[in-house]
Design an enzyme around this catalytic site. Structure first.
Site, PDB file in Angstrom:
ATOM      1  CG  HIS A  32      -2.123  -4.220 -88.095  1.00 21.01           C
ATOM      2  ND1 HIS A  32      -2.625  -4.699 -89.294  1.00 21.01           N
ATOM      3  CD2 HIS A  32      -1.193  -5.123 -87.699  1.00 21.01           C
ATOM      4  CE1 HIS A  32      -2.044  -5.839 -89.596  1.00 21.01           C
ATOM      5  NE2 HIS A  32      -1.165  -6.126 -88.643  1.00 21.01           N
ATOM      6  CB  SER A  81       6.568  -9.323 -73.998  1.00 19.71           C
ATOM      7  OG  SER A  81       5.968  -9.563 -75.248  1.00 19.71           O
ATOM      8  CE  LYS A 119       0.306  -5.397 -91.715  1.00 17.25           C
ATOM      9  NZ  LYS A 119       1.676  -5.811 -92.023  1.00 17.25           N
ATOM     10  CB  THR A 175      -1.847 -16.427 -87.691  1.00 15.43           C
ATOM     11  OG1 THR A 175      -0.919 -16.750 -88.738  1.00 15.43           O
ATOM     12  CG2 THR A 175      -2.111 -14.934 -87.692  1.00 15.43           C
TER      13      THR A 175
END
Length: 470
Positions: A284, A203, A315, A430
């Protein structure tokens, strides 16, 4: 009261299991030996003066009940969040269809017009006439909700159509729609990792919380490679991995906080070298890149290199929901084994209809994508010329660094209250502490005039709050 607490805790506490303690001193000793209950005991026996989370009305030393102690711990945690300047306040806005990015802000003091600069409706598709018409017509024809899970009466013909369209833009055999992009990532990765014997995840260190949650919930072995560092990935797979174990490399195409783009081809080369599958998050990027709106993989002709693609409908597509796309076999497996899909009510058909229309609009033309890229590049140049600390990247993301949680919140409050500019502070968790920022999302609907007004307002706020510029 100690006896009641001991009886409650004995179900799971190794220090209190066994014969019941009638001696209060013995119970107290057991509480102090247990790592969790030691903290609870300490809080419960503190005086009101020494603990801000305890009620000042307490007049006796008897410890609080477990439920009350839990409430006190939560109150203390919330106090810490507030004191660190990262308490999140919802801004109540009402978007205006046909007038985006204009919106109406509702507060206790007033109702006023604002310009939204932080919404992820990147292309304004949430107000596109074809999308709105599809949603309205479907609601009038079919109704509101799906009424069930996908397996129990919740799959409409619209759901099937949407999944075909999504598979098409990613050049995949099939796709599967979820209730959100977060759920799509978490459910798919958890199902894969928990079902493949000896599965190993690799990851990226900057992966989204949903990817991290899926890997964690799978309880599979994981290795973290340095951000976008395919050489470190190769090293981990060579030195740490089991050559015979199934492997999944998990990463994103566009990273939403810094706006950088992953070296997809290089990461896929490493994955292929070690016989690993790839799972790329294009949340995104879908709708914004590629001739069909399939994301960066679509733009760079790399769709065939990745095993799984995840995306969102909330989005750039301006609707609601998330999805994954892959081979028919892999999609069938996730459909059959992921609790996050199996036990969730299907998306409302009207929202599915809107998503279909949005995907089709963005497949038909590159115009909005081109305008979006121009707007993002223009704003970056404008802010850089004004010595505003904008982070330059090759994507559409426009981060403006503040490096301080308190000033970040203050800046956003001033922009909203005095300039009618709505930007949300981005803070921990975040982004890492000390990396607080504003995250601007220009769209094709943000005019030059609005961009100049934003630049001037930021310059004045930076001067007022003495925010560093580099």
């Amino acid at each position: 009261m100690y006896t009641a607490l001991a009886q409650l805790s004995s179900r799971s506490c190794p220090f209190l299991n066994g014969p019941r303690h009638k001696d209060l001193a013995a119970v107290s000793s057991g509480l102090r030996r247990c790592p969790f209950l030691r903290q609870v005991h300490t809080l419960a026996t503190q005086s009101p003066r020494s603990s801000p989370v305890l009620s000042t009305k307490s007049t006796h030393s008897e410890p609080a009940k477990p439920a009350r102690v839990a409430e006190q711990v939560v109150r203390q945690k919330m106090s810490e969040i507030v004191s660190e300047g990262r308490y999140r306040v919802f801004v109540d806005i009402e978007r205006k269809a046909g007038h985006y990015p204009e919106a109406i802000r509702h507060s206790k003091q007033h109702v006023k017009d604002v310009t939204v600069w932080c919404n992820n409706d990147y292309l304004g598709m949430g107000q596109h006439p074809r999308v709105i018409k599809a949603i309205a017509n479907t609601a009038m024809t079919i109704g509101a909700g799906a009424g069930g899970t996908r397996n129990i009466s919740g799959t409409s013909h619209l759901h099937s159509r949407l999944e075909k369209e999504l598979a098409s833009i990613h050049d995949k055999e099939a796709s599967l729609v979820f209730s959100s992009g977060y759920v799509a990532n978490e459910a798919a990765l958890a199902a894969l990792g928990s079902s493949l014997p000896g599965c190993e995840f690799y990851s990226d260190s900057m992966n989204h919380a949903s990817l991290i949650a899926g890997i964690r919930n799978s309880r599979a072995k994981k290795f973290i490679f340095e951000h976008n560092n395919f050489e470190h990935l190769d090293q981990l797979m060579r030195e740490k991995g089991d050559p015979d174990a199934p492997k999944i490399v998990v990463f994103e195409s566009v990273y939403s906080m810094d706006g950088d783009i992953a070296p997809i081809s290089k990461i896929c080369d490493v994955a292929d070298k070690h016989g690993a599958m790839t799972f790329i998050d294009e949340v995104h990027a879908v709708g914004l890149y590629g001739s069909k709106g399939g994301g960066v993989c679509d733009r760079d002709n790399l769709s065939h290199r990745v095993t799984f693609v995840s995306g969102t409908l909330g989005k750039a597509f301006g609707c609601f929901g998330g999805y994954i796309a892959s081979s028919s076999l892999m999609i069938d497996f996730v459909r059959s084994c992921a609790p996050g899909f199996i036990f969730t009510t299907a998306l409302p058909p009207c929202m599915v209809a809107g998503a279909i229309e949005s995907v089709c609009v963005l497949k038909e033309s590159d115009r909005l994508r081109a305008e979006h890229q121009e707007r993002a590049a223009f704003l970056k140049r404008l802010l850089a010329e004004a010595n505003i600390p904008v982070v330059h990247s090759e994507s559409h993301i426009v981060p403006v660094m503040v490096w301080d949680p308190v000033k970040c919140k203050q800046a956003c409050d001033i922009l909203l209250d005095h300039y009618g500019i709505y930007v949300q502070p981005i803070n921990y968790p975040t982004v890492p502490r000390g990396m607080e920022r504003l995250r601007l999302t220009p769209t094709p609907l943000h005019s030059d005039e609005k961009m100049y007004a934003l630049r001037d307002a930021l310059a004045q706020v930076w001067e007022l709050l003495d925010i560093r510029r580099e």
